[in-house]
Motif scaffolding. Structure first.
Motif, PDB file in Angstrom:
ATOM      1  N   UNK A 245       0.828  -1.205   0.000  1.00 18.59           N
ATOM      2  CA  UNK A 245       0.000   0.000   0.000  1.00 18.59           C
ATOM      3  C   UNK A 245       0.864   1.258   0.000  1.00 18.59           C
TER       4      UNK A 245
ATOM      5  N   UNK B 212       2.254   1.760  -3.446  1.00 17.09           N
ATOM      6  CA  UNK B 212       1.188   2.199  -4.343  1.00 17.09           C
ATOM      7  C   UNK B 212       0.873   3.672  -4.105  1.00 17.09           C
ATOM      8  N   UNK B 213       0.903   4.083  -2.831  1.00 17.52           N
ATOM      9  CA  UNK B 213       0.585   5.464  -2.506  1.00 17.52           C
ATOM     10  C   UNK B 213       1.659   6.415  -3.036  1.00 17.52           C
TER      11      UNK B 213
ATOM     12  N   UNK C 141       3.493   5.912  -5.635  1.00 18.88           N
ATOM     13  CA  UNK C 141       3.295   5.971  -7.086  1.00 18.88           C
ATOM     14  C   UNK C 141       2.115   6.888  -7.441  1.00 18.88           C
ATOM     15  N   UNK C 142       1.056   6.742  -6.666  1.00 11.69           N
ATOM     16  CA  UNK C 142      -0.145   7.556  -6.874  1.00 11.69           C
ATOM     17  C   UNK C 142       0.205   9.047  -6.773  1.00 11.69           C
TER      18      UNK C 142
ATOM     19  N   UNK D 282       0.454  -2.570 -13.002  1.00 13.65           N
ATOM     20  CA  UNK D 282      -0.890  -2.170 -12.629  1.00 13.65           C
ATOM     21  C   UNK D 282      -1.782  -1.930 -13.840  1.00 13.65           C
TER      22      UNK D 282
ATOM     23  N   UNK E  27      -2.989  -5.267 -14.507  1.00 13.56           N
ATOM     24  CA  UNK E  27      -3.950  -5.684 -13.487  1.00 13.56           C
ATOM     25  C   UNK E  27      -5.338  -5.086 -13.756  1.00 13.56           C
TER      26      UNK E  27
ATOM     27  N   UNK F 150      -8.988  -7.021 -14.809  1.00 13.85           N
ATOM     28  CA  UNK F 150     -10.248  -6.870 -14.086  1.00 13.85           C
ATOM     29  C   UNK F 150     -11.343  -6.314 -14.991  1.00 13.85           C
TER      30      UNK F 150
ATOM     31  N   UNK G 120     -12.172   1.845 -12.523  1.00 11.79           N
ATOM     32  CA  UNK G 120     -11.156   0.989 -13.147  1.00 11.79           C
ATOM     33  C   UNK G 120     -10.604   1.615 -14.417  1.00 11.79           C
TER      34      UNK G 120
ATOM     35  N   UNK H  77      -8.350   4.573 -13.652  1.00 11.11           N
ATOM     36  CA  UNK H  77      -7.096   4.034 -13.121  1.00 11.11           C
ATOM     37  C   UNK H  77      -6.197   3.543 -14.241  1.00 11.11           C
TER      38      UNK H  77
ATOM     39  N   UNK I 178      -2.449   4.892 -15.259  1.00 11.97           N
ATOM     40  CA  UNK I 178      -1.237   4.063 -15.258  1.00 11.97           C
ATOM     41  C   UNK I 178      -0.613   4.013 -16.643  1.00 11.97           C
TER      42      UNK I 178
END
Lengths: 325, 97
Positions: A121, A124-125, A127-128, A164, A167, A171, A206, A209, A213
């Motif tokens: 996490x 990921x944060x 990167x965000x 990501x 990913x 999904x 999604x 996102x 990315x």
């Protein structure tokens, strides 16, 4: 050479082994670019921040002006993953409480708390936040310099956008298949139930996102927009690590445009340092033969602590004056 | 024989025809619908496992992002764990049973 690079790119990542002077080099490069009239955003992604120490002031997750030079300036940020994580989960919690019935709120929020502390996490944060800063600085800054964590950490981080993207694609494909089956089943018997709102909303999440990315991946792998500067010192381990970083960057599709060898010992300051310089030459030769035609800039060992804009200005002079070899 | 009863009989017949036609339709397309719905359910089950991965003990490198997808699966969680053969909720903090 380094200044020319800073003037022609939009993003620069500065990386290398711990303790080789990445932060000083990033900051001095920011100073050099600002003196040439550039609007620079200097961002530290290392959880063990020392950008603030180098500038001799405390910094936070929000950009703060640390230098103004005519038209140019430097704004500095120390990324705080915790505040990004908090913001992210607050948004998710708001969505959940809006979409779920009251009786499920408590357990849903409890579940979210678990995700908050899941390994990864933090990364990921970071990167965000990097993506956010790249987007928000598009009109306000000419150059963003990322002073990154030691090599392994940074390379993993730079590999994330690609993973990501995959990913979210997976999904989305799963949601598509589910919807198509539902639609086919409906068409067989005439319409039954309409598409639930929760699903549509998540699909939007999604898709945005994925686009983010993909866009980030596109910009960091574009050699005209983004370059990676490897900082090293002329010793055995840092040189070995630098060679490794250059190789891995190639695998990630990121352009290693320059190598800076920091703290070269002088030849004319006593026998001990002259002897060290001899030793350094060997390591430098190893580095040269391994990295092909990537230009290597050398910065001499400088006296005193590197802190405050005066000292950074001196280092910036060296960066601008350095000849590549 | 009045016009009224004739009309009634006609209506009666058409209603029975309609029922018969619907029955036939169901007889032929029903199995397909079942198959399609089963496929959809499998797809949704997979999605459920991906989203709940971290909580179910599967390390999820994207847990930070998966969390945002929870609302999609939350409502179906109970029927899902029942269906896969776990009688009580496998997650302590989700008390759906």
């Amino acid at each position: 050479m380094l200044l020319a690079l800073a003037c022609s790119r939009r993003l620069l990542f500065v990386g290398g082994k711990g303790g080789v002077g990445k932060t000083s080099i990033s900051a001095a490069l920011a100073v050099a670019r600002a003196r040439a009239g550039g609007r620079v955003l200097l961002v530290s992604t290392d959880p063990a921040h020392n950008l603030g120490h180098v500038w001799d002031r405390s910094l936070s997750d929000e950009p703060a002006r640390v230098l103004t030079s005519g038209e140019g300036f430097v704004d500095a940020v120390e990324i705080d993953p915790t505040s990004t994580i908090d913001r992210h989960f607050a948004t998710v919690a708001a969505t959940m409480t809006r979409l779920l019935p009251d009786r499920l709120h408590a357990s849903a929020l409890q579940h979210l708390d678990q995700a908050r502390t899941a390994p990864g996490s933090h990364e990921a944060a970071v990167l965000e936040r990097i993506a956010e800063l790249i987007e928000s600085s598009r009109d306000t800054h000419d150059l963003v310099i990322f002073d990154t964590a030691p090599s392994g950490h940074t390379l993993r981080l730079l590999a994330l956008p690609e993973q990501l993207t995959g990913w979210t694609e997976t999904l989305l494909a799963s949601r598509d298949r589910s919807d198509r089956f539902a639609a086919a089943a409906r068409s067989v018997v005439g319409s039954k139930d309409a598409e639930p709102t929760a699903d549509a909303e998540l699909r939007r999440t999604l898709i945005s996102r994925r686009d983010r990315f993909a866009q980030m991946r596109g910009s960091i792998t574009d050699p005209d927009a983004t370059s990676f500067i490897v900082v090293s010192i002329a010793e055995r381990l840092p040189v070995a690590e630098s060679i490794d970083v250059v190789r891995q960057l190639a695998g990630l599709g990121i352009d290693p445009a320059a190598i800076v060898v920091n703290r070269r010992s002088p030849a004319d300051a006593g026998a001990l340092l002259a002897q060290r310089r001899e030793q350094e030459e060997q390591h430098l030769a190893t580095l040269r033969s391994a990295v092909g035609d990537i230009p290597i800039s050398q910065i001499p060992l400088l006296p005193g602590d590197l802190a405050g804009s005066e000292a950074l200005s001196v280092l910036a002079d060296h960066l601008v004056a350095t000849s590549t070899a | 024989m009045t016009a009224g009863t004739r009309a009634q009989r006609r209506e009666d017949r058409s209603r029975r025809w309609a029922a018969f036609r619907d029955g036939l339709h169901e007889f032929y397309v029903g199995p397909y619908r079942q198959t399609l719905l089963r496929e959809q359910r499998d797809e949704d089950d997979l999605f459920m496992i991906v989203v709940l991965g971290e909580a179910l003990g599967v390390p999820d490198p994207a847990a930070y992002y998966s969390a945002g997808l929870l609302p999609a699966v939350w409502a179906d969680f109970h029927s899902w764990h029942k269906r896969i053969g776990i009688p009580a909720s496998p997650l302590d903090h989700i008390a759906c049973c």
